[in-house]
Scaffold this motif. Structure first.
Motif, PDB file in Angstrom:
ATOM      1  N   ALA A 104       0.827  -1.210   0.000  1.00 39.45           N
ATOM      2  CA  ALA A 104       0.000   0.000   0.000  1.00 39.45           C
ATOM      3  C   ALA A 104       0.856   1.252   0.000  1.00 39.45           C
ATOM      4  N   ARG A 105       2.039   1.188   0.594  1.00 35.70           N
ATOM      5  CA  ARG A 105       2.916   2.348   0.622  1.00 35.70           C
ATOM      6  C   ARG A 105       3.564   2.596  -0.739  1.00 35.70           C
ATOM      7  N   ARG A 106       3.883   1.520  -1.447  1.00 32.44           N
ATOM      8  CA  ARG A 106       4.579   1.682  -2.729  1.00 32.44           C
ATOM      9  C   ARG A 106       3.623   1.907  -3.916  1.00 32.44           C
ATOM     10  N   PHE A 107       2.358   1.588  -3.753  1.00 30.38           N
ATOM     11  CA  PHE A 107       1.392   1.790  -4.842  1.00 30.38           C
ATOM     12  C   PHE A 107       0.312   2.766  -4.378  1.00 30.38           C
ATOM     13  N   ARG A 108       0.059   3.800  -5.130  1.00 30.15           N
ATOM     14  CA  ARG A 108      -0.972   4.780  -4.786  1.00 30.15           C
ATOM     15  C   ARG A 108      -2.058   4.768  -5.861  1.00 30.15           C
ATOM     16  N   ARG A 109      -3.262   4.939  -5.383  1.00 25.73           N
ATOM     17  CA  ARG A 109      -4.426   4.892  -6.273  1.00 25.73           C
ATOM     18  C   ARG A 109      -4.502   6.192  -7.086  1.00 25.73           C
ATOM     19  N   ASP A 110      -4.671   6.037  -8.396  1.00 28.98           N
ATOM     20  CA  ASP A 110      -4.822   7.179  -9.298  1.00 28.98           C
ATOM     21  C   ASP A 110      -6.216   7.117  -9.906  1.00 28.98           C
ATOM     22  N   GLU A 111      -7.091   7.988  -9.435  1.00 27.72           N
ATOM     23  CA  GLU A 111      -8.461   8.005  -9.920  1.00 27.72           C
ATOM     24  C   GLU A 111      -8.603   8.811 -11.205  1.00 27.72           C
ATOM     25  N   ASN A 112      -7.506   9.414 -11.656  1.00 27.68           N
ATOM     26  CA  ASN A 112      -7.550  10.108 -12.946  1.00 27.68           C
ATOM     27  C   ASN A 112      -7.457   9.145 -14.117  1.00 27.68           C
ATOM     28  N   ALA A 113      -7.015   7.905 -13.866  1.00 24.60           N
ATOM     29  CA  ALA A 113      -7.017   6.881 -14.902  1.00 24.60           C
ATOM     30  C   ALA A 113      -8.420   6.329 -15.051  1.00 24.60           C
ATOM     31  N   VAL A 114      -8.783   5.960 -16.261  1.00 28.65           N
ATOM     32  CA  VAL A 114     -10.103   5.394 -16.532  1.00 28.65           C
ATOM     33  C   VAL A 114      -9.912   4.011 -17.133  1.00 28.65           C
ATOM     34  N   PRO A 115     -10.207   2.888 -16.327  1.00 28.31           N
ATOM     35  CA  PRO A 115     -10.628   2.882 -14.921  1.00 28.31           C
ATOM     36  C   PRO A 115      -9.448   3.198 -14.002  1.00 28.31           C
ATOM     37  N   LEU A 506     -12.013  16.057 -24.784  1.00 28.02           N
ATOM     38  CA  LEU A 506     -11.858  15.037 -25.827  1.00 28.02           C
ATOM     39  C   LEU A 506     -10.453  14.431 -25.805  1.00 28.02           C
ATOM     40  N   LEU A 507      -9.447  15.290 -25.626  1.00 30.69           N
ATOM     41  CA  LEU A 507      -8.071  14.791 -25.565  1.00 30.69           C
ATOM     42  C   LEU A 507      -7.882  13.859 -24.374  1.00 30.69           C
ATOM     43  N   LEU A 508      -8.462  14.204 -23.221  1.00 30.23           N
ATOM     44  CA  LEU A 508      -8.339  13.350 -22.031  1.00 30.23           C
ATOM     45  C   LEU A 508      -9.046  12.013 -22.239  1.00 30.23           C
ATOM     46  N   VAL A 509     -10.222  12.049 -22.840  1.00 31.74           N
ATOM     47  CA  VAL A 509     -10.959  10.806 -23.095  1.00 31.74           C
ATOM     48  C   VAL A 509     -10.168   9.909 -24.044  1.00 31.74           C
ATOM     49  N   ALA A 510      -9.504  10.526 -25.024  1.00 25.19           N
ATOM     50  CA  ALA A 510      -8.755   9.735 -25.999  1.00 25.19           C
ATOM     51  C   ALA A 510      -7.628   8.946 -25.352  1.00 25.19           C
ATOM     52  N   VAL A 511      -7.058   9.473 -24.268  1.00 21.59           N
ATOM     53  CA  VAL A 511      -5.957   8.764 -23.592  1.00 21.59           C
ATOM     54  C   VAL A 511      -6.438   8.120 -22.285  1.00 21.59           C
ATOM     55  N   ARG A 512      -7.776   8.038 -22.108  1.00 23.70           N
ATOM     56  CA  ARG A 512      -8.385   7.373 -20.949  1.00 23.70           C
ATOM     57  C   ARG A 512      -7.914   8.012 -19.642  1.00 23.70           C
ATOM     58  N   ARG A 513      -8.037   9.330 -19.612  1.00 22.78           N
ATOM     59  CA  ARG A 513      -7.689  10.073 -18.405  1.00 22.78           C
ATOM     60  C   ARG A 513      -8.824  11.037 -18.056  1.00 22.78           C
ATOM     61  N   THR A 514      -8.817  11.493 -16.802  1.00 14.79           N
ATOM     62  CA  THR A 514      -9.733  12.526 -16.359  1.00 14.79           C
ATOM     63  C   THR A 514      -9.004  13.385 -15.341  1.00 14.79           C
ATOM     64  N   LEU A 515      -9.669  14.380 -14.801  1.00 11.23           N
ATOM     65  CA  LEU A 515      -9.064  15.254 -13.803  1.00 11.23           C
ATOM     66  C   LEU A 515      -9.983  15.355 -12.588  1.00 11.23           C
ATOM     67  N   SER A 516      -9.372  15.567 -11.447  1.00  7.23           N
ATOM     68  CA  SER A 516     -10.170  15.806 -10.232  1.00  7.23           C
ATOM     69  C   SER A 516     -10.785  17.193 -10.317  1.00  7.23           C
ATOM     70  N   PRO A 517     -11.850  17.447  -9.575  1.00  9.08           N
ATOM     71  CA  PRO A 517     -12.470  18.792  -9.623  1.00  9.08           C
ATOM     72  C   PRO A 517     -11.492  19.910  -9.314  1.00  9.08           C
ATOM     73  N   VAL A 518     -10.626  19.685  -8.321  1.00  9.28           N
ATOM     74  CA  VAL A 518      -9.656  20.723  -7.963  1.00  9.28           C
ATOM     75  C   VAL A 518      -8.702  20.975  -9.128  1.00  9.28           C
ATOM     76  N   GLN A 519      -8.235  19.897  -9.761  1.00  8.27           N
ATOM     77  CA  GLN A 519      -7.306  20.049 -10.880  1.00  8.27           C
ATOM     78  C   GLN A 519      -7.996  20.713 -12.072  1.00  8.27           C
ATOM     79  N   ARG A 520      -9.259  20.358 -12.294  1.00  7.06           N
ATOM     80  CA  ARG A 520      -9.983  20.958 -13.412  1.00  7.06           C
ATOM     81  C   ARG A 520     -10.163  22.463 -13.196  1.00  7.06           C
ATOM     82  N   ASP A 521     -10.490  22.825 -11.955  1.00  8.81           N
ATOM     83  CA  ASP A 521     -10.641  24.251 -11.647  1.00  8.81           C
ATOM     84  C   ASP A 521      -9.329  25.002 -11.855  1.00  8.81           C
TER      85      ASP A 521
END
Length: 1429
Positions: A104-115, A506-521
């Motif tokens: 758990a320490r060496r791997f961190r969850r990235d919710e910007n990846a889809v999935p 569209l560019l983010l969807v093409a590479v299966r990525r998204t942004l958190s609300p804070v990052q989008r703002d």
């Protein structure tokens, strides 16, 4: 490819085999030259797998080579784990809290990846890598084992945690390949009896061991499984080597091991060669004749697909463009230009428009898309138009451009224009040409002038262009000067704020990525209402790297600032020096660099190597290279900023965005750094450090100079007899110039005959001249300018025959020979190189013994080849330095004489252009054609202003006279065709008036007397009619009183005197005015032309072979000189110099003669025309253009040169009677203007040495070198023999009693026999040594042909045999001793020459039908023939 083992094999493969086939060999071993910790790093493994995939996709030979021994290798950690797989692993680790905590320490969850995924976190620099990495690997393997046993993950997922680096790479390079074993080779080393010694210390070094030193049995099992998979699935790639066990097996000194390495190397080379040849054969079968074209089309289509997959917005603009296309589809219209600042989205819009074209104009619409500058064939005008012409011809089933069109840029331009009209006229489906980024059309043909661009598109043909509106780019302003219609321009504006957000989404969807609300703002805050696609793309490239747990810094607000931020980030990740040098080399290259070239260049950069090896030493003591992993890391981080362009069969890297390239220049190439980058590139492309040449370097960890081989690619000019080193040819001059190595540039490139011939043969004369044009402005070198001008003079011969090496050597030496002594450093060196090449040339070739072609530096400014038929009219627009030419096929060509290029090809006339007039300070021209139309042209824009139908002649058989006169004050043009004069308004194209003549007494000459506002006509019967130029009313008629029973032939108006000078068929020259006429002069022959000087103070009248000069006086004109100016043939035209101190005359024998009027007609120069009668001369300032109705070429001469001292010049002889001394030192020919004299020309000095007077016209010449005699055959039948070392004892051989003219003569090879041939008599005489001069006895034999035809050529042999040819083509061998004749039948037309071989066993004969025949004189039989038709 694993490192070290194949080093000795690589040079053989790289330097010989691959290059000879035009291929570039690149070794990819990302673990070479780096520390072990980096070699096993998981990022390195990921990059290695990407490189394996790249090699597999791009290589046409060996793409993957692996060496498998007895080690399976370490396993690597996965860089990311998908969410479901993570949950399965965590469930198995719940009972082991410490293991779960580690994972758990060496791997961190990235919710910007889809999935969502879990990303492996790198250890900090302070944390030890070894123990924790091993523990983490074991924990993940244990968890995967349990999850797989419970069916929570698949076998393939389980395998990901157990695979070694070796298996991952073999899986990627071989086992998962769709193409099977194509390009792959696996070398397997099997050690016999290894299992018996497996636990011995020496054996354990060769197998996998656990951390405690024991045998790793699991790894050995995995290795056995891998070998089994390879054997079962791809046995063809496996090359096994069995070695006997020994304790020092891996010692290179071990004979068995050394033998194994040698066999492996040889096997690798053989296998690689086989793979390359097999693939080349497949390509040859699959490749059609136009494979290069299909590759070009695919390249632009793929680029387009990449661009438009995230296209958004612009719907209103697309609809507007679609409406414009539909509205203009059925009528002539201008091209459409899309413009906007850099990065605004013009390219995406063009690609989207191309995609929608079938829906806009119909499903069968032919759409041609070119993203300019992204490939070699879209980077310069010539290649671009060539590829478009081929594509359009194929699409419509039209004939492809012929080879003679492709040889000259102007012909390609004309073919392109004609092709567009052909598509339109044949009612094909619509054609749409889209050319994006006109600013990137980079050519030495001055593309900013855009002279090739059609300014009007015919119906059903559309041309859509895009250009940058930034101040630095001047193409748009050039277009605006040419296309003045505001409706032809459409501005591409920024996207709206919402559309900008949509684009990033569209560019983010093409590479299966998204942004958190804070990052989008944060992102939107950094881009307030930003609709600039280029800036949005830069922002996306930053945002896509953000994980959900990343706290990003604010983004740059401008594109320039963002570009600087990108460079700063790259410097932080890779080091400032590495980034500066890597990007600096790419930007500094002329056309880009391949990856192999870039790695070679970096291996020559001592600063880079010292920075790389600052903390560790290189792995080899013999060679030093740049570690390729460092480049691959930077390449990955550059991402879309790096463009790949297909050039010469290679893929070259370039900076994709203009703004980034400018930032690189600003940050890394200022001051001396720019010259340093170019100097290293020059070193590489010159091959200075290749082929084992070592280069000194001092590395920080070593502390002493090391002399190491950098193992860079060799750079010969030719890789094989047919494959030139195009990369060297294109890059080296550019880098030598910009590195300041000018002397090397002159010696190794511009003054190197091998370079010149290679560049010319492989790339054509235009590319070769481009190189000189690139360098000449920076070199203060008259010699380089001479060579460049000599190459320009070679162009007509090259265009006629194509670029052949022997032709280029002959042409250059024959032109530069004159300057070899006066300019020894460069020109003399070139001449020596050419002579050396001739000495070793194994093929028959013409070797110049001196200068005999028009040299550079003389009056000839240029020889220019048109893309049309013969030239029928010429006129200068001196104010704009334009020359307007009318042609037999109806084309009006506008030449910019400063740049010596066609700027417009004006089409519209369907018949021969008879007259052209330029006016309005060189901006307008009007042309008259046999199609009975007049067309007014704007010479600056190339647009037709209007067309006037002038109607046909009153009766078809009347004499056709053509003339134009423009009255700018009244804005009227007067046109004459046949017995009709029409006056047209130049603004409205309306008819002002028309005058019709009397068809029973047709007009022969017409003229305009502007000072009297009158038009004057002279009829066949001698009637002079005077007409009002304002209304066309008849003011009076009068009969010529001074002329009886002569027909007018020519006329010239003398405006200041208000009179006409008229020439007549029997030689009369009359001065005609409204008061009457008087005879000015009676010439011996019909008057061919009349010309007055610009100030009307001088008049020239041409008649027969002569020109007579007259001087103006109060009564008209009087004779200026006592003697006439004489030519050898009929004089066709003449023109006065700008200061009236010269007159230039042209004649049917293709010669142009320049006479001094200030020196009473002294002949200053004899110039060679275009190989056809000189029919036209046109003077513009100090320049004189000469042309012929029979040639598409014309020449431009600088009359100012006539006032300069003469340099060496070639001898000029058009009689065909030339004789040459055997060593080539002297040439003998009848004197120009007086055939009763013989000129002795010193070839070395380039001047007349002496003149011999024969008192009769010379008909033939022969030189006896041994006896120092010159034989001159005369029209009187006499042969005069001149001793060349004395002028006292001239011998005379009298004619036979018939006293007919001598037709030809011949000396035997031993110079002991002389044959003299008359119409049907041949005399054979003996020549023997004598004191004080040789003795000529005879005739020994005299024989008659007894034939009605006459003898045209003769050759004599030592044994008194004579070969003679006849005017009807008959050829005979006559034995004088036996009085026997043997017919030799071959020719059907006049035999023009007969020559005997040195041993007198063979003879060759030539005839007027361009046929050469070789004869065996012993058997009297034909051996072979050569036809030149």
């Amino acid at each position: 490819m694993r490192r070290g083992k194949l080093c000795r094999a690589l040079p053989t493969l790289k330097c010989t085999f691959c290059q000879k086939h035009g291929l570039m060999f690149e070794v990819v071993d990302l673990r070479w030259g780096i520390q072990n910790t980096e070699a096993t790093d998981y990022l390195t493994t990921e990059l290695c797998l990407e490189e394996v995939d790249r090699c597999r996709r791009t290589s046409i030979g060996p793409s993957f080579v692996a060496l498998i021994g007895d080690q399976y290798g370490p396993c690597t950690l996965p860089t990311l784990i998908e969410e479901k797989e993570w949950e399965a692993l965590r469930a198995q680790l719940t009972a082991r809290p410490s293991d779960l905590e580690l994972v758990a320490r060496r791997f961190r969850r990235d919710e910007n990846a889809v999935p969502p995924t879990y990303i492996l976190q790198a250890l900090s620099a302070r944390e030890p890598r070894g123990p924790e990495e091993s523990t983490l690997t074991s924990v993940l393997q244990s968890g995967a084992q349990d999850a797989q046993r419970l069916g929570l993950i698949t076998q393939e997922q389980w395998h990901r945690y157990h695979r070694s680096v070796i298996e991952w790479e073999i899986e990627q390079g071989l086992l998962s390949s769709e193409n099977g074993d194509q390009g792959a080779t696996i070398f397997l080393r099997e050690i016999q009896d290894l299992n018996k010694h497996i636990l011995e210390d020496c054996a354990l070094k060769m197998v996998d061991r656990l951390p405690d030193g024991c045998l790793d049995t699991d790894a050995q099992n995995f290795l056995s499984s891998l070998k089994g998979r390879i054997t079962n699935t791809q046995p063809g790639v496996l090359k096994a080597h069995h070695l006997p066990w020994s304790r020092d097996l891996v010692n290179p000194k071990n004979k068995a091991h050394a033998r194994y390495l040698k066999e492996l190397s040889e096997q690798f080379v053989a296998r690689a060669n086989h793979q390359v040849l097999e693939h080349l054969r497949e390509l040859e079968v699959a490749r059609q004749e136009l494979g290069w074209l299909y590759q070009e089309i695919r390249h632009h289509l793929w680029q387009s697909v990449e661009v438009i997959h995230t296209f958004c917005g612009r719907q209103e603009l697309l609809a507007q463009l679609g409406q414009w296309l539909r509205q203009n589809d059925g009528k002539p219209h201008t091209p459409m230009v899309l413009f906007g600042p850099p990065g605004i989205g013009k390219t995406a819009l063009m690609c989207k428009l191309a995609e929608q074209m079938p829906g806009l104009l119909g499903p069968k619409t032919v759409t041609v898309l070119r993203l300019l500058g992204t490939s070699q064939l879209s980077s310069d005008t010539r290649s671009l138009l060539r590829s478009i012409c081929f594509q359009v011809c194929l699409a419509y089933g039209l004939p492809l451009p012929p080879a003679q069109v492709l040889h000259a840029h102007t012909r390609v331009v004309q073919f392109f224009h004609t092709l567009l009209h052909t598509v339109s006229c044949r009612n094909f489906e619509s054609l749409v040409l889209l050319m994006d980024s006109m600013d990137d059309l980079n050519s030495a043909h001055h593309t900013q002038r855009l002279r090739w661009l059609p300014l009007k598109c015919p119906p059903r043909v559309h041309l859509i262009l895009s250009a940058c509106s930034s101040p630095e780019q001047r193409v748009l302003s050039t277009m605006q000067q040419m296309l003045m219609d505001p409706g032809a321009y459409c501005e591409v504006k920024p996207l709206s704020g919402n559309q900008g957000q949509e684009m990033i989404q569209l560019l983010l969807v093409a590479v299966r990525r998204t942004l958190s609300p804070v990052q989008r703002d944060l992102l939107w805050a950094s881009l307030p209402e930003c609709g600039h696609p280029g800036r949005l793309r830069l922002a996306f490239e930053e945002a896509r790297k953000w994980a959900s747990f990343t706290v990003p810094a604010p983004l740059a607000t401008t594109a320039e600032e963002a570009t600087h931020h990108l460079c700063t980030r790259l410097e932080q990740m890779h080091g400032q020096l590495l980034v500066a040098h890597m990007l600096g080399y790419i930007v500094s290259s002329r056309h880009g660099l391949s990856e192999a070239e870039l790695k070679d260049v970096l291996s020559l950069d001592d600063e880079v190597l010292q920075a790389v090896y600052q903390d560790w030493t290189p792995p080899s003591k013999e060679l030093l290279r740049f570690p390729p992993l460092l480049w691959v890391r930077l390449r990955r981080d550059l991402g879309y900023c790096l463009a790949r362009r297909p050039v010469e069969g290679f893929t070259l890297l370039a900076i994709a965005h203009r703004q980034l390239a400018e930032v690189v220049r600003e940050r890394y190439l200022s001051g001396p750094e720019r010259a340093k980058r170019h100097s290293i590139l020059a070193d590489f492309f010159s091959g200075a450090w290749s082929q084992g040449t070592k280069k000194l370097i001092t590395l920080p960890r070593v502390g002493k100079p090391l002399n190491l081989d950098r193992k860079v690619a060799p750079q010969p000019l030719w890789f094989s007899d047919t494959v030139a080193n195009m990369r060297k040819l294109k890059e080296l001059p550019y880098h030598l110039l910009h590195s300041g190595r000018l002397e090397e540039l002159k010696q190794e490139v511009l003054g190197n005959m091998s370079w010149i011939s290679c560049r010319g043969v492989s790339g054509g004369m235009e590319d070769l001249l481009d190189d000189f044009d690139l360098c000449v402005p920076y070199l203060d070198s008259p010699e380089v300018s001479l060579v460049r001008e000599a190459l320009q003079l070679c162009c007509p011969a090259v265009e006629l025959r194509g670029v052949e090496r022997s032709l280029l050597y002959t042409e250059l030496l024959a032109r530069l020979y004159f300057f070899a002594t006066s300019h020894p450093a460069l020109v003399g060196q070139l001449c020596q190189q050419a002579q050396s090449w001739f000495r070793v040339c194994p093929h028959p070739v013409l070797v110049p013994l001196g200068g005999f072609l028009q040299p550079p530096g003389g009056p000839l400014r240029a020889t220019l080849t048109g893309c049309h038929k013969g030239i029928t009219a010429m006129a200068w627009g001196v104010e704009k330095m334009l020359l307007v030419i009318g042609t037999q096929d109806g084309i009006v060509a506008v030449w910019d004489m400063e740049e010596q290029q066609v700027i417009h090809l004006l089409t519209g006339h369907t018949g021969e252009v008879r007259c052209v007039k330029v006016f309005a300070k060189g901006t307008l021209a009007i042309s008259a054609s046999r199609d009975h139309t007049l067309r007014l042209w704007n010479l600056l824009s190339g647009q037709e202003k209007f067309t006037i139908w002038d109607g046909g002649p009153q009766i078809p058989t009347e004499p056709q006279i053509w003339s134009l006169h423009v009255d700018e004050a009244k804005k009227v043009v007067y046109s004459t065709s046949g017995s009709k004069i029409s006056a047209w308004n130049l603004e409205t194209a309306e008819l002002v008036f028309r005058i019709l003549g009397d068809t029973s007494d047709p007009w022969m000459c017409t003229a305009m007397l502007a000072s009297q506002a009158r038009l004057v006509t002279v009829s066949k019967g001698g009637v002079v009619s005077l007409w009002s130029s304002a209304m066309g009313e008849l003011h009076g008629k009068q009969h010529l009183s001074s002329i009886k029973e002569e027909i007018p032939t020519c006329v010239v108006a003398v405006q200041k005197q208000g009179k006409l000078v008229t020439g007549f068929s029997n030689g009369s020259v009359s001065l005609v005015s409204s008061e009457g006429d008087r005879l000015l002069e009676k010439l011996p022959d019909a008057v061919g032309f009349l010309v007055v000087s610009e100030d009307e103070s001088l008049l020239a009248a041409g008649f027969g072979r002569s020109v007579r000069i007259f001087l103006a006086d109060s009564q008209g004109f009087h004779r200026f000189m006592a003697t006439d100016l004489e030519h050898e043939d009929t004089v066709e035209t003449a023109g006065f110099g700008p200061k009236n101190n010269l007159i230039v005359t042209g004649s049917r024998d293709t010669l142009i003669q320049v006479w001094s009027l200030s020196e009473q007609g002294t002949l200053l120069h004899i110039l060679e025309g275009v190989g056809a009668p000189v029919n036209l001369l046109a003077q513009g300032g100090t320049l004189m253009a000469s042309a012929s109705w029979q040639s598409s070429s014309f020449k431009v001469w600088d009359l100012a040169y006539a006032q300069k001292p003469h340099d060496s010049v070639p001898f000029l002889d058009r009689t065909g009677l030339t004789a040459v001394s055997h060593n080539g030192s002297y040439v003998y020919f009848p004197k120009i203007g007086d055939k009763s004299k013989v000129t002795i020309w010193d070839l070395a000095e380039g001047e007349e040495q002496d003149v011999l007077d024969t008192s009769n016209e010379v008909r033939c010449l022969e030189v006896a070198e041994q006896f120092k005699l010159l034989f001159t055959g005369l029209v009187s039948g006499i042969v005069l023999v001149f001793p060349l070392n004395s002028r006292q004892d001239v011998m005379c051989i009298p004619p036979p009693e018939t006293r007919k003219a001598i037709n030809c003569m011949s000396l035997s090879k031993g110079e002991d026999r002389l044959a003299i041939a008359y119409d049907n008599i041949v005399l054979v005489l003996d020549i023997s040594p004598g004191d004080p001069c040789p003795v000529i006895d005879g005739p020994k034999y005299t024989f008659y042909t007894q034939l009605p035809e006459t003898i045209s050529s003769v050759a004599v042999l030592a044994d008194y045999r004579v070969v003679y040819g006849m005017t009807n083509g008959d050829l005979f061998l006559y034995e004088c001793a036996n009085s026997k004749v043997f017919p030799l039948e071959a020719h059907s037309s006049r035999v023009t020459c007969v020559e005997v071989s040195h041993k007198e066993q063979l003879a060759v004969s030539g005839s007027e039908e361009a046929l050469l025949c070789l004869w065996d004189l012993q058997a009297c039989k034909w051996k072979l023939e050569m036809s030149y038709t």
